[in-house]
Motif scaffolding. Structure first.
Motif, PDB file in Angstrom:
ATOM      1  N   GLY A  64      47.043  38.887  54.055  1.00  0.00           N
ATOM      2  CA  GLY A  64      45.783  38.772  53.123  1.00  0.00           C
ATOM      3  C   GLY A  64      45.848  38.557  51.609  1.00  0.00           C
ATOM      4  N   TYR A  65      46.985  38.965  51.269  1.00  0.00           N
ATOM      5  CA  TYR A  65      47.411  38.841  49.752  1.00  0.00           C
ATOM      6  C   TYR A  65      47.770  37.326  49.362  1.00  0.00           C
ATOM      7  CZ  TYR A  65      47.994  43.939  49.337  1.00  0.00           C
ATOM      8  OH  TYR A  65      47.659  45.287  48.930  1.00  0.00           O
ATOM      9  N   LYS A  66      47.095  37.028  48.222  1.00  0.00           N
ATOM     10  CA  LYS A  66      47.820  35.809  47.607  1.00  0.00           C
ATOM     11  C   LYS A  66      48.931  35.938  46.922  1.00  0.00           C
ATOM     12  CE  LYS A  66      43.018  33.875  46.420  1.00  0.00           C
ATOM     13  NZ  LYS A  66      42.225  33.508  45.494  1.00  0.00           N
ATOM     14  N   ASN A 115      43.706  33.040  40.310  1.00  0.00           N
ATOM     15  CA  ASN A 115      43.767  33.744  41.703  1.00  0.00           C
ATOM     16  C   ASN A 115      43.440  35.146  41.732  1.00  0.00           C
ATOM     17  OD1 ASN A 115      44.965  31.641  43.538  1.00  0.00           O
ATOM     18  ND2 ASN A 115      46.169  31.494  41.333  1.00  0.00           N
ATOM     19  N   SER A 170      39.099  37.887  41.515  1.00  0.00           N
ATOM     20  CA  SER A 170      38.318  38.292  42.419  1.00  0.00           C
ATOM     21  C   SER A 170      38.630  39.812  43.320  1.00  0.00           C
ATOM     22  CB  SER A 170      38.115  37.282  43.563  1.00  0.00           C
ATOM     23  OG  SER A 170      39.165  37.323  44.240  1.00  0.00           O
ATOM     24  N   ASP A 171      38.088  40.147  44.361  1.00  0.00           N
ATOM     25  CA  ASP A 171      38.513  41.164  44.972  1.00  0.00           C
ATOM     26  C   ASP A 171      39.700  41.059  45.815  1.00  0.00           C
ATOM     27  OD1 ASP A 171      36.601  42.688  43.720  1.00  0.00           O
ATOM     28  OD2 ASP A 171      35.056  42.410  45.336  1.00  0.00           O
ATOM     29  N   GLU A 172      40.065  39.788  45.832  1.00  0.00           N
ATOM     30  CA  GLU A 172      40.926  39.441  46.896  1.00  0.00           C
ATOM     31  C   GLU A 172      42.392  40.044  46.478  1.00  0.00           C
ATOM     32  OE1 GLU A 172      41.660  35.665  49.077  1.00  0.00           O
ATOM     33  OE2 GLU A 172      40.113  35.276  47.836  1.00  0.00           O
ATOM     34  N   PRO A 173      43.228  40.679  47.320  1.00  0.00           N
ATOM     35  CA  PRO A 173      44.552  41.242  46.965  1.00  0.00           C
ATOM     36  C   PRO A 173      45.388  40.036  46.441  1.00  0.00           C
ATOM     37  CG  PRO A 173      44.299  41.469  49.168  1.00  0.00           C
ATOM     38  CD  PRO A 173      43.061  40.922  48.838  1.00  0.00           C
ATOM     39  N   PHE A 174      46.407  40.471  45.472  1.00  0.00           N
ATOM     40  CA  PHE A 174      47.475  39.555  45.047  1.00  0.00           C
ATOM     41  C   PHE A 174      48.719  40.279  44.898  1.00  0.00           C
ATOM     42  CE2 PHE A 174      47.895  40.490  40.770  1.00  0.00           C
ATOM     43  CZ  PHE A 174      46.630  41.181  40.462  1.00  0.00           C
TER      44      PHE A 174
END
Ligand code: SGN
Ligand code: CA
Length: 500
Positions: free
Chosen positions: A86-88, A151, A154-158
């Motif tokens: 789920g990480y970018k 990228n 937001s709350d998305e992991p990277f």
């Protein structure tokens, strides 16, 4: 990550050079989190190190033992694993494991071509190649910040890998840093004029600053006073690709120093010292831009609100010689290139100002990132997570010994293949191939590794113990490349055996 950044050129490591050429932004990471005092590579060369960091394996396991080989991008690596969880993911800068990271499972990337160029570099992306005008370290940072903007807000992991070319040869600072260290007197290492007694492999190398550095290409020395013509410059492309304006600024800044050097009647020794000072001006000038890049990334994380929930790691693909033994480059298992910088911050998880003393290696990074991301450990990984180590509670069975194996011979700089073990104050190394030689050092009494004591009767007990440790490490890590520890092979005997 940078390329060829010596620990001695980072002020957080408390070094003499660091005092004269500080790295305030890399130091910020150390102050916010942990500095690893004993951080080592497994094979002091670009490609093998990068493959080790990605796979968590020693060179013989991931298969990329020497530069110029083709890394199998399909093998497991931690970046792809984070992506699948789920990480970018993204990579900007030097890859050097292949033409491109195609197939390595990284979402977005833009890489330098091979080693990359300092000025107006070729950049390869999934859609092709183009020349991007500017200075490599700035370009890599611009791409990275741009990606973060789009990228990472937001709350998305990277996960982003920012891989600088600097301070790799041929050491070209940005125009704004050209004058930064001109006039600063850097302390000449005490063993700059090493004679390599008792160390045949050290004697046979071709990486001496005053003998092997290219006077035009590396040191930007001109032929005579008033002339702008460069001395030996076998690869003209690094300078030819600059714009006229860049070239004028670059060589204009160096001209007074070049003229003074040509006008002076220097002895060989004075010239060797002059070259050392020029090398330091240029090398440390490139470090200045890397440090600024680190600052820009940290600032972005802080102002975007991401800093509190982001792990930041700074390292290099290996260490480097800054005149010790008379050298530039790396490859040897001696301290300056065996060591690599490692600092890491993770607010709320790593206490500010942590100093880690236990030995760690770049083979540990993959396990660490999986662990930090809450992902399952992986059997193929030979390193160990640094989580408990940065917490200040290393597991009771944490390694005492580090294992090293260098392969690239014949090759650039003529460093013979060797393997070895470092255990506390002791180091045992074995060169094999056309030079077959053991070396043993007690770093407590001989920190500069000048006296090979392999035949000293007083240390035979510890030498024997170190050989047993080395043998055990080769078994543990499943390395059967090169002669076994018990194989008494000499150069002559080997030649005979090969003939048979
Ligand atoms: C280039 C350098 C060498 C260096 C290797 C490996 N020469 O060939 O000095 O040892 O890279 O470096 S250069 O004049 O072409 O720059 S590594 O960091 O990629 O392993
Ligand atoms: Ca390198």
């Amino acid at each position: 990550m940078s390329d060829d950044h010596a620990q001695t050129a980072i002020s957080a490591y408390g070094t003499e050079i660091g005092k004269l050429a500080p790295t305030p932004n890399i130091d910020r990471i150390a102050a916010n989190g942990a500095l690893f005092e004993n951080s080592y590579v497994t094979n002091s060369l670009c490609g093998p190190s990068r493959a080790t960091m990605l796979t968590g394996q020693f060179s013989h396991m991931h298969g990329f033992t020497q530069n110029g080989q083709k890394f199998d991008n399909g093998q497991w690596n931690w970046v792809r694993e984070l992506g699948q969880s789920g990480y970018k993911t993204a990579l900007f800068g030097k890859w050097h494991l292949n033409y491109s990271p195609e197939g390595a499972g990284i979402d977005d990337w833009a890489v330098l071509d091979d080693q990359g160029k300092y000025y107006n570099p070729d950049i390869i992306t999934p859609t092709g190649r183009s020349v991007v005008e500017g200075y490599a370290s700035d370009i890599v940072t611009d791409y990275s910040i741009d990606w973060l903007e789009n990228n990472a807000g937001s709350d998305e992991p990277f996960a982003i890998l920012i891989h600088h070319k600097a301070p790799h040869r041929n050491f070209m600072p940005a125009i704004r840093h050209l004058q930064k260290y001109i006039g600063t007197e850097f302390p000449v290492p005490t063993n700059y004029f090493d004679h390599y007694d008792g160390r045949p492999a050290a004697a046979a190398q071709e990486m001496n600053i005053y003998r092997d550095m290219y006077e035009g290409h590396d040191l930007k020395m001109t032929t005579e006073e008033g002339s702008t013509e460069l001395r030996f410059n076998p690869w003209t492309d690094d300078f030819d690709r600059m714009t006229q304006e860049q070239r004028d600024a670059y060589f204009g800044a160096l001209q007074p120093g070049n003229d003074a050097m040509n006008a002076a009647d220097m002895s060989e020794r004075e010239m060797a010292i002059w070259k050392y000072q020029r090398y330091m001006d240029e090398y440390l000038g490139t470090v200045a831009a890397v440090d600024e890049s680190v600052g820009r990334v940290l600032d972005w994380l802080e102002t975007s609100g991401q800093a509190d929930n982001t792990i930041v790691v700074y390292t290099s693909d290996q260490g480097f010689y800054l005149g010790e033994h008379g050298w530039f480059d790396k490859r040897f298992m001696y301290e300056e290139s065996l060591r690599t910088p490692l600092v890491m911050q993770w607010p709320g998880h790593i206490a500010p100002g942590t100093r880690v003393g236990v030995p760690v290696q770049n083979v540990d990074y993959a396990a660490t990132f999986l662990d930090f991301a809450g992902l399952a450990p992986r059997d193929s990984i030979q390193g160990r997570s640094l989580r408990e180590v940065v917490d200040g509670h290393p597991p009771a069975d944490w390694r005492k010994d580090i294992y090293y194996h260098y392969y690239e011979y014949p090759g650039f700089h003529s460093v013979r293949a060797h393997y070895g073990v470092k255990s506390g104050q002791y180091k045992l190394m074995r060169y094999y191939g056309d030079i077959n030689q053991w070396e043993f050092y007690d770093l407590e009494t001989d920190p500069n590794e000048m006296k090979n004591r392999i035949d000293d009767p007083a240390v035979q007990g510890i030498v024997k113990e170190m050989k047993a440790r080395l043998d055990a490490l080769r078994t543990q890590y499943r390395d059967s490349d090169g002669p076994s520890v018990g194989d008494p092979l000499t150069a002559v005997a080997k030649g005979k055996r090969d003939a048979e």
